[in-house]
Design an enzyme around this catalytic site. Structure first.
Site, PDB file in Angstrom:
ATOM      1  N   GLY A 248      37.184  43.980  -5.747  1.00  0.00           N
ATOM      2  CA  GLY A 248      38.060  45.125  -5.550  1.00  0.00           C
ATOM      3  C   GLY A 248      37.381  46.462  -5.376  1.00  0.00           C
ATOM      4  CD  GLU A 293      36.392  36.109  -8.089  1.00  0.00           C
ATOM      5  OE1 GLU A 293      36.419  34.917  -8.387  1.00  0.00           O
ATOM      6  OE2 GLU A 293      37.415  36.820  -7.994  1.00  0.00           O
ATOM      7  N   PRO A 294      32.984  40.488  -5.315  1.00  0.00           N
ATOM      8  CG  PRO A 294      30.888  41.446  -4.972  1.00  0.00           C
ATOM      9  CD  PRO A 294      31.610  40.452  -5.828  1.00  0.00           C
ATOM     10  N   GLY A 295      34.192  41.343  -2.080  1.00  0.00           N
ATOM     11  CA  GLY A 295      34.302  40.866  -0.700  1.00  0.00           C
ATOM     12  C   GLY A 295      34.146  42.042   0.245  1.00  0.00           C
ATOM     13  NE  ARG A 296      38.844  46.468   0.466  1.00  0.00           N
ATOM     14  CZ  ARG A 296      39.975  46.224   1.140  1.00  0.00           C
ATOM     15  NH1 ARG A 296      40.080  46.577   2.398  1.00  0.00           N
ATOM     16  NH2 ARG A 296      41.006  45.636   0.551  1.00  0.00           N
ATOM     17  NE  ARG A 333      42.398  46.013   5.788  1.00  0.00           N
ATOM     18  CZ  ARG A 333      42.266  47.254   5.402  1.00  0.00           C
ATOM     19  NH1 ARG A 333      41.883  48.179   6.251  1.00  0.00           N
ATOM     20  NH2 ARG A 333      42.520  47.593   4.158  1.00  0.00           N
ATOM     21  CE1 TYR A 337      47.882  44.832   3.287  1.00  0.00           C
ATOM     22  CE2 TYR A 337      45.983  45.101   4.728  1.00  0.00           C
ATOM     23  CZ  TYR A 337      46.777  44.298   3.928  1.00  0.00           C
ATOM     24  OH  TYR A 337      46.435  42.983   3.758  1.00  0.00           O
ATOM     25  CB  CYS A 364      54.583  42.735  24.030  1.00  0.00           C
ATOM     26  SG  CYS A 364      53.743  42.418  25.555  1.00  0.00           S
ATOM     27  CE1 TYR A 393      40.249  40.246   2.217  1.00  0.00           C
ATOM     28  CE2 TYR A 393      39.255  42.398   1.864  1.00  0.00           C
ATOM     29  CZ  TYR A 393      39.575  41.136   1.401  1.00  0.00           C
ATOM     30  OH  TYR A 393      39.214  40.772   0.140  1.00  0.00           O
TER      31      TYR A 393
HETATM   32  N1  LLP Z   1      38.876  38.040  -6.112  1.00  0.00           N
HETATM   33  C1  LLP Z   1      40.187  37.807  -5.982  1.00  0.00           C
HETATM   34  C2  LLP Z   1      40.851  36.895  -6.909  1.00  0.00           C
HETATM   35  C3  LLP Z   1      40.912  38.421  -4.953  1.00  0.00           C
HETATM   36  O1  LLP Z   1      42.208  38.187  -4.838  1.00  0.00           O
HETATM   37  C4  LLP Z   1      40.248  39.295  -4.057  1.00  0.00           C
HETATM   38  C5  LLP Z   1      40.975  39.920  -2.954  1.00  0.00           C
HETATM   39  C6  LLP Z   1      38.868  39.504  -4.231  1.00  0.00           C
HETATM   40  C7  LLP Z   1      38.223  38.870  -5.284  1.00  0.00           C
HETATM   41  C8  LLP Z   1      38.060  40.393  -3.320  1.00  0.00           C
HETATM   42  O2  LLP Z   1      38.496  41.709  -3.333  1.00  0.00           O
HETATM   43  P1  LLP Z   1      37.660  42.814  -2.521  1.00  0.00           P
HETATM   44  O3  LLP Z   1      36.340  42.979  -3.207  1.00  0.00           O
HETATM   45  O4  LLP Z   1      37.479  42.311  -1.136  1.00  0.00           O
HETATM   46  O5  LLP Z   1      38.512  44.015  -2.577  1.00  0.00           O
HETATM   47  N2  LLP Z   1      43.954  41.871   3.148  1.00  0.00           N
HETATM   48  C9  LLP Z   1      43.801  43.015   2.274  1.00  0.00           C
HETATM   49  C10 LLP Z   1      42.968  42.706   1.068  1.00  0.00           C
HETATM   50  C11 LLP Z   1      43.496  41.565   0.232  1.00  0.00           C
HETATM   51  C12 LLP Z   1      42.613  41.293  -0.944  1.00  0.00           C
HETATM   52  C13 LLP Z   1      42.964  39.982  -1.558  1.00  0.00           C
HETATM   53  N3  LLP Z   1      42.183  39.642  -2.684  1.00  0.00           N
HETATM   54  C14 LLP Z   1      43.205  44.175   3.079  1.00  0.00           C
HETATM   55  O6  LLP Z   1      43.001  44.020   4.271  1.00  0.00           O
HETATM   56  O7  LLP Z   1      42.971  45.244   2.534  1.00  0.00           O
END
Ligand code: LLP
Length: 442
Positions: A248, A293-296, A333, A337, A364, A393
């Site tokens: 997050g 658990e970083p993703g973004r 996105r 959002y 369209c 994302y």
């Molecule tokens: N762990 C869990 C359990 C999660 O649900 C998520 C994201 C993450 C880790 C990774 O979060 P991050 O570090 O990427 O913020 N589609 C949306 C974002 C949805 C996030 C879902 N869960 C967007 O485009 O902003």
């Protein structure tokens, strides 16, 4: 633009990513095109891993691959010695196909399919995060059949308000994720899992939301988790070994967002780790094995999308549109959002912005925008628009809406580019289509 090692403007006045000229990339690979800088991704993975080096309880950073999943990204994560957070059979299959070690995978989801749980256990994934009673039952049965004891975490909802878009908050009282601590259901569920002979409850997981900048929210979540672990120890005599605090951490998209460096992310993690360490000390708990658990924040700022301007519509006194060859099918996105992005004309990156425009896609649908209010130099047909911070994302949420092709993805390192995902073809679009026999022309 957040100019940094990944993104620079070169002597020709072109935008460069990872040492590659974006105008050359657009010529060679075409547009729309997703481009990732490998060095940025690796640097972020290393930043997170190193942040735990003084933590004595043990740790594993999990790349949240929902942000961007393809075989190559799992190969990078594996080389960097981190694990993966996976949320579907498809992500699991992709990771395993890339040779990613199953024991370093954590499987998530609020409604995992039986087939997904079976694939996970047959592949011997390290951890499954349980999010319903029926899942615990199913998992216990599959583990029995497989003759294994499956490590699990319980997803809890600690009830923490995170200041972010409502759709990406996950620890509000009405969330579909996790078991609320406040009403006692998390404790009941822990007790229930402990009765399962083929499951080994290791601890708990929480994730409070996404695109969060306040260190305090993470610290509060950690404190609440520790308090819950203390409650489990005192009331059930169960001492947890592991704690997963989710992801997050926010990134820079556009003016107004903080610009964070690896040092800042390290500080986020230090705050988290201190909360855990202090909390354990106060409650007489042993330090848990920690996951984040970083993703973004790993892939978001590593990626950009290149488009070509194909049409310009100036509605006098109202709005000016630049229409590009992508849209909500490669980046939904804004539609979902109202997300903000920064953009730059990659072929005229040195020119001073002179006007505000909306960047529209080719779908369209009126709402098909990449965004409103981009401040750009006066654009012309054929200009290359780079939309920045699209690494997370975007590709993972892309679709074939209007039967547009999902753009290819390239990985750039030291100026050299290779495909991570090759271009789709029209043939790909119809591969699974079937015209029922009674509709076929004789
Ligand atoms: N762990 C869990 C359990 C999660 O649900 C998520 C994201 C993450 C880790 C990774 O979060 P991050 O570090 O990427 O913020 N589609 C949306 C974002 C949805 C996030 C879902 N869960 C967007 O485009 O902003």
């Amino acid at each position: 633009m957040n100019e940094r090692e990944t993104l620079k403007i070169n002597r020709q006045g072109h935008l460069e990513i990872g040492g590659a000229d974006c105008v050359d990339l657009a010529k060679e690979f075409g547009t729309p095109l997703y481009v990732f800088d490998e060095r940025y991704i690796r640097k972020m993975m290393q930043t997170y891993r190193n942040a735990f080096k003084n933590y004595e309880g043990g740790s594993c950073v999990l790349y949240a691959s929902k942000a961007f999943s393809c075989m190559g990204i799992y190969a990078i994560a594996d080389e960097e010695g981190i694990g993966a957070d996976i949320v579907s059979g498809g992500e699991l299959y992709t990771a395993l196909k890339a040779g990613f070690p199953a024991e370093k995978i954590t499987l998530h989801g609020n409604n995992k399919l039986r087939s997904e749980l079976e694939l996970a256990l047959k592949s011997r994934v390290g951890t499954v995060v349980v999010d319903s009673a029926v899942e615990a039952d199913t998992l216990d049965g599959i583990a029995k059949t497989e003759g294994i004891k499956q490590s699990v975490l319980l997803r809890i909802n600690p009830g923490v308000e995170a200041h972010t878009h409502a759709y990406v908050q996950t620890a509000t009282p009405d969330s579909k994720f996790g078991f609320p601590v406040a009403n006692g259901s998390a404790k009941k569920m822990a007790e229930y899992i402990l009765t399962k002979k083929n499951l080994v409850l290791k601890g708990v997981h929480c994730h409070i939301g996404s695109q969060i900048f306040e260190k305090q929210s993470f610290a509060v979540a950690a404190q609440k988790c520790i308090a819950f672990l203390a409650e489990l120890k005192n009331s059930l005599g169960f001492e947890a070994e592991a704690l997963n605090l989710g992801g997050g951490f926010g990134i820079y998209y556009a003016e107004g967002d903080p610009v964070l460096t690896p040092k800042d992310y390290t500080e986020f993690l230090s705050t988290l780790i201190s909360s855990v360490t202090e909390g354990c000390k106060e409650n007489g708990l042993r330090l848990p094995f920690l996951n984040v658990e970083p993703g973004r924040s790993i892939v978001g700022e590593a990626g950009i999308t290149l488009y070509t301007v194909g049409a310009i519509k100036d509605i006098a006194g109202i709005k000016k549109y630049l229409a590009v060859d992508g849209g909500m099918f490669d980046n939904p996105r804004y539609c979902l959002y109202h997300s903000k992005y920064s953009a730059i004309l990659a072929n005229r990156a040195n020119e001073t912005p002179t006007e505000y425009v909306s960047i529209a896609g080719k779908c369209c649908e009126s709402g098909d925008l990449i965004g409103d209010h981009f401040n750009l130099p006066k654009a012309e047909i054929g200009d290359i628009v780079a939309v920045l911070s699209t690494g997370a994302y975007n590709y993972s949420m892309a679709s074939n809406y209007n039967r547009n092709l999902i753009p290819p993805v390239i990985l750039v390192k030291d100026g050299k580019a290779e495909y991570l995902v090759k271009p789709q073809t029209y043939e790909d679009l119809t591969r699974n289509d079937i015209v029922p026999s009674y509709l076929k022309k004789a």
